[in-house]
Design an enzyme around this catalytic site. Structure first.
Site, PDB file in Angstrom:
ATOM      1  N   SER A 137       0.834  -1.196   0.000  1.00 56.51           N
ATOM      2  CA  SER A 137       0.000   0.000   0.000  1.00 56.51           C
ATOM      3  C   SER A 137       0.877   1.257   0.000  1.00 56.51           C
ATOM      4  O   SER A 137       1.732   1.427  -0.865  1.00 56.51           O
ATOM      5  CB  SER A 137      -0.958  -0.046   1.197  1.00 56.51           C
ATOM      6  OG  SER A 137      -1.947   0.941   1.107  1.00 56.51           O
ATOM      7  N   LEU A 138       0.688   2.143   0.960  1.00 55.27           N
ATOM      8  CA  LEU A 138       1.529   3.338   1.064  1.00 55.27           C
ATOM      9  C   LEU A 138       3.002   2.956   1.146  1.00 55.27           C
ATOM     10  O   LEU A 138       3.859   3.617   0.552  1.00 55.27           O
ATOM     11  CB  LEU A 138       1.123   4.146   2.298  1.00 55.27           C
ATOM     12  CG  LEU A 138       2.007   5.330   2.695  1.00 55.27           C
ATOM     13  CD1 LEU A 138       2.035   6.386   1.615  1.00 55.27           C
ATOM     14  CD2 LEU A 138       1.524   5.924   4.021  1.00 55.27           C
TER      15      LEU A 138
END
Length: 406
Positions: free
Chosen positions: A264-265
């Site tokens: 993700s991030l």
């Protein structure tokens, strides 16, 4: 005991391009770095993980922190100048034009991305980065001040988990991703702020019910580009502090083969670091980070070629964050204050078609790292005997409705 051994197991070697060059090494968790952001910008700490406390943590969490991964000889590029990226960024920001980058092909030791065991174990390392180590013997690397007795320092910033072979020849940095959902952890507010800065079209200005995370919105679909660039490049924001973290590791281990991974991030930040330091990256379910790379003035084609970057994104079609469903103004991603609108990835995107082949519906719950480990990577080859479709997104466009005013 040797760190490297010749890979001869045909099940392990399946789908590796350079079979003769493929070798397996065991890496285990060696350090955890924690860098503060807006609340504690000077906070920079390292926890050295001993074998004893590693075993203790494994028993407590039920999770392994040692993995076999395969590396292969491959090609990449090297900048002719040591300060090439810094020079490129300065010219791009200050003179509003792209600089010519001089580079040459070189041999590199790369993650074997078509080896299922390696992919699964890299994904597991990204899962490890969400697990907090309950220890107090952190070594301060940043400016000294009383963080030891300050309540709440764990809530601020990002973490990088460093896995290393016994001879330190191979280092894998796993960068923590976004904590989301109930009981997700103390970093949620700052994770959300950085997500909305990096992956929305204009500071998460979706509609009048939203409070933007910067002052760049100009009404309608207009955004101040200079303001937006300044907003994502602050020293206390996640790109700046991850840069500091990776730079510290990079210079501490100058002779190591360093790979980056994250979910993700964390995957997007890994990719941005890969662009900055020219390091190989395997990212999982990351939102489109190409727009953030452009705002940060990182090198991009035609200055450098996509196929030489060795940046690989793995995701699936039922994940609205990876696919960028919000780019089409679907409500599926505008949940809980997140505006994940970008969809274009740097490097190569390898996408599992879970909607067609597994009949999954698009759902934000499919974004969890456990989904790609347990329900995709562990079963896909047995079901379909196919590697996911991999391609660069060079014709992809983010935020097409928006006008960015210089």
């Amino acid at each position: 005991m040797k760190t490297f051994k010749k890979a001869t197991d045909p099940n392990i070697l399946k789908h590796v391009n350079a079979l003769d060059n493929g070798e397996i090494t065991t890496v285990s968790l060696k350090h955890i770095f924690h860098h503060g952001s807006s609340k504690y910008p000077n906070l920079f700490r390292r926890l050295d993980v001993t074998e004893e406390n590693l075993r203790t943590q494994e028993l407590a969490s039920g999770t392994s922190f040692a993995y076999d991964v395969m590396g292969v000889n491959g090609t990449g590029f090297k900048y002719e100048k040591d300060n090439a990226v810094e020079e490129f960024r300065n010219i791009s920001m200050n003179e509003l034009k792209s600089s010519k980058l001089d580079w040459r092909d070189i041999g590199k030791w790369l993650p074997a991305i078509k080896n299922w065991g390696t992919l699964i174990n890299l994904a597991k390392m990204t899962y490890n980065a969400y697990i907090e180590m309950g220890q107090e013997d952190w070594y301060d690397l940043g400016e000294e001040y009383s963080t030891n007795n300050t309540f709440g320092w764990e809530e601020d910033g990002i973490r990088g988990y460093v896995f290393a072979s016994s001879d330190n020849k191979t280092l894998i940095i796993s960068i923590k991703g976004t904590s989301m959902g109930f009981g997700a952890g103390p970093t949620v507010p700052r994770d959300k702020e950085n997500d909305n800065l990096l992956f929305s079209c204009c500071c998460a200005k979706v509609d009048r019910t939203w409070t933007p995370v910067c002052d760049c919105y100009k009404g309608g679909y207009s955004c101040d580009k200079t303001c937006l660039q300044d907003s994502v490049d602050g020293e206390s924001l996640y790109y700046g502090i991850t840069l500091n973290l990776v730079n510290s590791i990079y210079h501490e281990y100058p002779n190591s083969h360093i790979w980056l991974t994250g979910h993700s991030l964390g995957g997007a930040l890994s990719s941005l670091m890969g662009l900055t330091y020219n390091l190989p990256v395997v990212a999982f379910e990351s939102p489109g980070e190409r727009k953030a790379a452009s705002l940060l003035h990182l090198p991009h084609p035609p200055a450098i070629p996509w196929d030489k970057m060795n940046i690989y994104h793995f995701g699936h079609t039922a994940d609205p964050i990876y696919m960028g469903s919000c780019n089409g103004f679907s409500s599926s991603c505008y949940i809980g204050g997140y505006a994940m609108e970008t969809k274009c990835h740097a490097g190569i995107a390898c996408t599992f078609d879970t909607v067609s082949k597994l009949k999954w519906s698009v759902n934000i719950k499919r974004h969890r790292i456990q989904e790609i480990i347990d329900n995709i990577l562990k079963v896909w080859w047995n079901l379909f005997k196919l590697f996911p479709d991999c391609k660069n997104d060079d014709e992809c466009e983010d935020c097409g409705l928006w006008e960015y005013i210089e």
